[in-house]
Design a protein around this motif. Structure first.
Motif, PDB file in Angstrom:
ATOM      1  N   ALA A 265       0.829  -1.217   0.000  1.00 53.97           N
ATOM      2  CA  ALA A 265       0.000   0.000   0.000  1.00 53.97           C
ATOM      3  C   ALA A 265       0.858   1.260   0.000  1.00 53.97           C
ATOM      4  O   ALA A 265       0.594   2.208  -0.750  1.00 53.97           O
ATOM      5  N   ILE A 266       1.896   1.290   0.812  1.00 54.99           N
ATOM      6  CA  ILE A 266       2.767   2.462   0.876  1.00 54.99           C
ATOM      7  C   ILE A 266       3.560   2.617  -0.419  1.00 54.99           C
ATOM      8  O   ILE A 266       3.723   3.732  -0.951  1.00 54.99           O
ATOM      9  N   ALA A 267       4.044   1.510  -0.968  1.00 54.48           N
ATOM     10  CA  ALA A 267       4.843   1.579  -2.197  1.00 54.48           C
ATOM     11  C   ALA A 267       4.021   2.065  -3.381  1.00 54.48           C
ATOM     12  O   ALA A 267       4.536   2.788  -4.250  1.00 54.48           O
ATOM     13  N   LEU A 268       2.756   1.687  -3.437  1.00 51.37           N
ATOM     14  CA  LEU A 268       1.911   2.041  -4.581  1.00 51.37           C
ATOM     15  C   LEU A 268       0.962   3.201  -4.276  1.00 51.37           C
ATOM     16  O   LEU A 268       0.043   3.464  -5.046  1.00 51.37           O
ATOM     17  N   ARG A 371      10.048   6.465   1.209  1.00 47.95           N
ATOM     18  CA  ARG A 371      11.120   7.290   0.634  1.00 47.95           C
ATOM     19  C   ARG A 371      11.634   6.715  -0.681  1.00 47.95           C
ATOM     20  O   ARG A 371      11.962   7.473  -1.598  1.00 47.95           O
ATOM     21  N   ALA A 372      11.704   5.402  -0.774  1.00 54.69           N
ATOM     22  CA  ALA A 372      12.223   4.765  -1.994  1.00 54.69           C
ATOM     23  C   ALA A 372      11.429   3.489  -2.263  1.00 54.69           C
ATOM     24  O   ALA A 372      11.886   2.388  -1.932  1.00 54.69           O
ATOM     25  N   PRO A 373      10.233   3.610  -2.834  1.00 53.17           N
ATOM     26  CA  PRO A 373       9.398   2.421  -3.066  1.00 53.17           C
ATOM     27  C   PRO A 373      10.001   1.492  -4.105  1.00 53.17           C
ATOM     28  O   PRO A 373      10.429   1.929  -5.167  1.00 53.17           O
ATOM     29  N   SER A 374      10.057   0.229  -3.777  1.00 50.43           N
ATOM     30  CA  SER A 374      10.571  -0.771  -4.706  1.00 50.43           C
ATOM     31  C   SER A 374      10.047  -2.133  -4.303  1.00 50.43           C
ATOM     32  O   SER A 374       9.656  -2.352  -3.147  1.00 50.43           O
ATOM     33  N   LEU A 375      10.052  -3.040  -5.249  1.00 53.78           N
ATOM     34  CA  LEU A 375       9.625  -4.404  -4.968  1.00 53.78           C
ATOM     35  C   LEU A 375      10.557  -5.069  -3.957  1.00 53.78           C
ATOM     36  O   LEU A 375      10.108  -5.766  -3.042  1.00 53.78           O
ATOM     37  N   GLY A 376      11.853  -4.846  -4.113  1.00 57.25           N
ATOM     38  CA  GLY A 376      12.803  -5.426  -3.182  1.00 57.25           C
ATOM     39  C   GLY A 376      12.564  -4.970  -1.755  1.00 57.25           C
ATOM     40  O   GLY A 376      12.643  -5.758  -0.817  1.00 57.25           O
ATOM     41  N   ALA A 417      17.873  -7.818  -9.117  1.00 60.90           N
ATOM     42  CA  ALA A 417      17.376  -7.640 -10.481  1.00 60.90           C
ATOM     43  C   ALA A 417      17.691  -6.225 -10.967  1.00 60.90           C
ATOM     44  O   ALA A 417      17.792  -5.284 -10.197  1.00 60.90           O
ATOM     45  N   SER A 418      17.846  -6.089 -12.248  1.00 61.15           N
ATOM     46  CA  SER A 418      18.263  -4.801 -12.808  1.00 61.15           C
ATOM     47  C   SER A 418      17.200  -3.726 -12.616  1.00 61.15           C
ATOM     48  O   SER A 418      16.005  -4.006 -12.590  1.00 61.15           O
ATOM     49  N   ALA A 419      17.632  -2.483 -12.515  1.00 60.02           N
ATOM     50  CA  ALA A 419      16.713  -1.362 -12.351  1.00 60.02           C
ATOM     51  C   ALA A 419      15.802  -1.218 -13.559  1.00 60.02           C
ATOM     52  O   ALA A 419      14.666  -0.738 -13.455  1.00 60.02           O
ATOM     53  N   ALA A 420      16.254  -1.653 -14.701  1.00 56.49           N
ATOM     54  CA  ALA A 420      15.448  -1.532 -15.914  1.00 56.49           C
ATOM     55  C   ALA A 420      14.229  -2.434 -15.888  1.00 56.49           C
ATOM     56  O   ALA A 420      13.189  -2.096 -16.465  1.00 56.49           O
ATOM     57  N   THR A 421      14.333  -3.576 -15.223  1.00 53.94           N
ATOM     58  CA  THR A 421      13.199  -4.503 -15.196  1.00 53.94           C
ATOM     59  C   THR A 421      12.277  -4.253 -14.019  1.00 53.94           C
ATOM     60  O   THR A 421      11.095  -4.553 -14.081  1.00 53.94           O
ATOM     61  N   ILE A 422      12.812  -3.703 -12.936  1.00 59.96           N
ATOM     62  CA  ILE A 422      11.976  -3.461 -11.767  1.00 59.96           C
ATOM     63  C   ILE A 422      11.469  -2.027 -11.707  1.00 59.96           C
ATOM     64  O   ILE A 422      10.362  -1.776 -11.257  1.00 59.96           O
ATOM     65  N   ALA A 423      12.269  -1.064 -12.196  1.00 60.19           N
ATOM     66  CA  ALA A 423      11.944   0.352 -12.103  1.00 60.19           C
ATOM     67  C   ALA A 423      11.519   0.716 -10.681  1.00 60.19           C
ATOM     68  O   ALA A 423      10.389   1.107 -10.430  1.00 60.19           O
ATOM     69  N   PRO A 424      12.417   0.564  -9.706  1.00 56.10           N
ATOM     70  CA  PRO A 424      12.022   0.688  -8.312  1.00 56.10           C
ATOM     71  C   PRO A 424      11.529   2.064  -7.911  1.00 56.10           C
ATOM     72  O   PRO A 424      10.728   2.196  -6.992  1.00 56.10           O
ATOM     73  N   SER A 425      11.978   3.096  -8.585  1.00 47.74           N
ATOM     74  CA  SER A 425      11.585   4.434  -8.174  1.00 47.74           C
ATOM     75  C   SER A 425      10.361   4.958  -8.894  1.00 47.74           C
ATOM     76  O   SER A 425       9.932   6.052  -8.685  1.00 47.74           O
ATOM     77  N   ARG A 426       9.776   4.136  -9.776  1.00 47.79           N
ATOM     78  CA  ARG A 426       8.628   4.619 -10.542  1.00 47.79           C
ATOM     79  C   ARG A 426       7.481   3.591 -10.566  1.00 47.79           C
ATOM     80  O   ARG A 426       7.082   3.123 -11.597  1.00 47.79           O
ATOM     81  N   PRO A 427       6.951   3.200  -9.421  1.00 47.56           N
ATOM     82  CA  PRO A 427       5.844   2.267  -9.460  1.00 47.56           C
ATOM     83  C   PRO A 427       4.522   2.914  -9.839  1.00 47.56           C
ATOM     84  O   PRO A 427       3.629   2.257 -10.322  1.00 47.56           O
TER      85      PRO A 427
END
Length: 432
Positions: A265-268, A371-376, A417-427
């Motif tokens: 919820a916080i990440a998205l 502060r930094a939403p990501s799947l990881g 996993a690479s930033a290109a596949t996860i895009a951690p800062s842009r969910p």
């Protein structure tokens, strides 16, 4: 990086050590349960042993050659995990004996029969069903588990259509078929992740080769891990709404997924756009996370809330007479060994202890995710909070340790996993 984290990264997050460690573990476990011939007989046990060894050899050969690694590894999983499961199912269909079947899976079959007949599966005396004849309970005092069904409704609701079809076709029904289908969905989800092959490889190893899952025997952990894994797949492919739904379905299967819901919820959380649009997106997010549990648990709460609460909460929490006995690898077992707690049946406010250790960690983690939403980050924080909660609880079964290991590996590979596949800062753009 701590010593433990470094060791974890160098073993379970690398294909070679992961195959060696978990592959040999599952082969050793299979030999004890099946290969020795105690339960299935020498010919069948020997055949399963040879199949597992050949699968392991092929997986190792492909890894060394650097070709077809995932294909060979999938064949090893089939040989070491799927074949024993199908063998036990076939044995039951021909003899009627649920040999080596987990009592939870057997009880779920009884729950399915009850709900199909229009009865509430909660608050039932299962000693009056064929459960009392199950081999673990024969010639033993009545176990308190016979008077409670501890799993969420979606566990048996998922099996209802399969049971009905089997009855219409006049063929034996075995709940492990449902678990196998869930496992295939989880494995397919891992294989389709847009990540390097080695990351998918170690995730598959942690999910299928950990002997503590007791997959052929019917432990139902895969039912909540499969939608969670598919949620990870959806996130990695830029579909956050489907990702949230996956985590929501996981929670509907097992309360372990509760700690991941606030993280997702916080990440998205919608942070841009008009107020009304953000409100709409927030409502969709909340529905995806909570609707699966509400729709499946709600009817049984309305049917008979006290017995539902007693079976799924009070019994496992140890707040009533005849509660689930203290066992396993938790703080409770340590306190019992030190005689701080007088007996395995004693009451103790473990819920307060669990909240005291898990909530602060979760709060700090949620701030980090904001502060930094990501799947990881979502997987790491949720897994850590769940781990602390379980270890501070009344009991920790060995399959719980397998759950935690898989979730930790999944979090580790998500971070790698690479930033290109996860895009951690842009969910959020994908959620718009």
């Amino acid at each position: 990086m701590t010593t433990v984290a470094r060791l974890f990264s160098r073993t379970l997050l690398r294909p070679g050590p992961s195959l060696l460690l978990l592959g040999t573990a599952i082969l050793a476990s299979n030999w004890v349960w099946y290969g020795s011939g105690i339960f299935l007989g020498q010919p069948v046990g020997l055949a399963l042993t040879i199949a597992g060894l050949l699968g392991f050899g092929y997986a190792a050969y492909s890894l060394v050659r650097g070709r077809h690694q995932l294909r060979a590894f999938s064949i090893f999983i089939v040989a070491a995990v799927l074949l024993p499961a199908l063998t036990l199912i076939a044995l039951r269909s021909t003899t009627g004996m649920p040999l080596l079947m987990h009592d939870g899976a057997y009880q779920t079959e009884e729950a399915i029969k009850l709900v199909v007949a229009g009865h509430d599966p909660y608050g039932v005396d299962y000693s009056q069903t064929s459960m009392r004849l199950w081999h673990w309970y024969v010639n033993q005092p009545l176990d308190s588990s016979l008077f409670h069904y501890v799993y969420s409704p979606l566990t048996f609701l998922l099996g209802v259509p399969f049971f009905v079809i089997a009855r219409l076709l006049a063929i034996p029904f075995d709940f492990r078929i449902v678990l196998i289908l869930a496992a295939l969905a989880a494995g397919g989800g891992l294989l389709r992740l847009p990540w390097p092959w080695d990351l998918r490889y170690v995730a598959l190893a942690a999910l299928f080769l950990d002997p503590f899952f007791y997959f052929p025997q019917g432990r139902n952990d895969i039912l909540f891990l499969a939608p969670l894994t598919l949620g990870v797949l959806a996130w990695a492919r830029g579909k956050p709404r489907l990702a949230a739904l996956g985590f929501g379905v996981a929670f509907a299967f097992k309360p372990f997924a509760l700690f991941f819901l606030p993280c997702v919820a916080i990440a998205l959380w919608p942070r841009s756009g008009p107020v009304l649009d953000r409100g709409r997106r927030l409502a969709i997010l909340a529905a995806a996370l909570l609707a699966p549990a509400a729709l499946t648990m709600g009817p049984f709460l309305l049917w008979n809330a006290p017995v539902y609460w007693t079976d799924t909460v009070s019994f496992v929490a140890g707040t009533l007479p005849g509660a689930y006995r203290i066992q396993g690898y938790s703080l409770a077992s340590l306190l019992l060994a030190l005689h701080v707690i007088p007996s395995a049946d004693a009451r103790f406010p473990f819920g307060i202890v669990q909240a005291a250790v898990a909530v602060p960690v979760l709060a700090i983690g949620l701030r980090r995710i904001w502060r930094a939403p990501s799947l990881g980050a979502v997987l790491s924080v949720g897994t850590l909070a769940l781990t602390l909660s379980l270890l501070a609880g009344r009991f920790v079964n060995d399959n719980y340790l397998a759950d935690l290991l898989y979730l930790a590996v999944l979090a580790g590979v998500a971070r790698q996993a690479s930033a290109a596949t996860i895009a951690p800062s842009r969910p959020m753009p994908a959620a718009a």
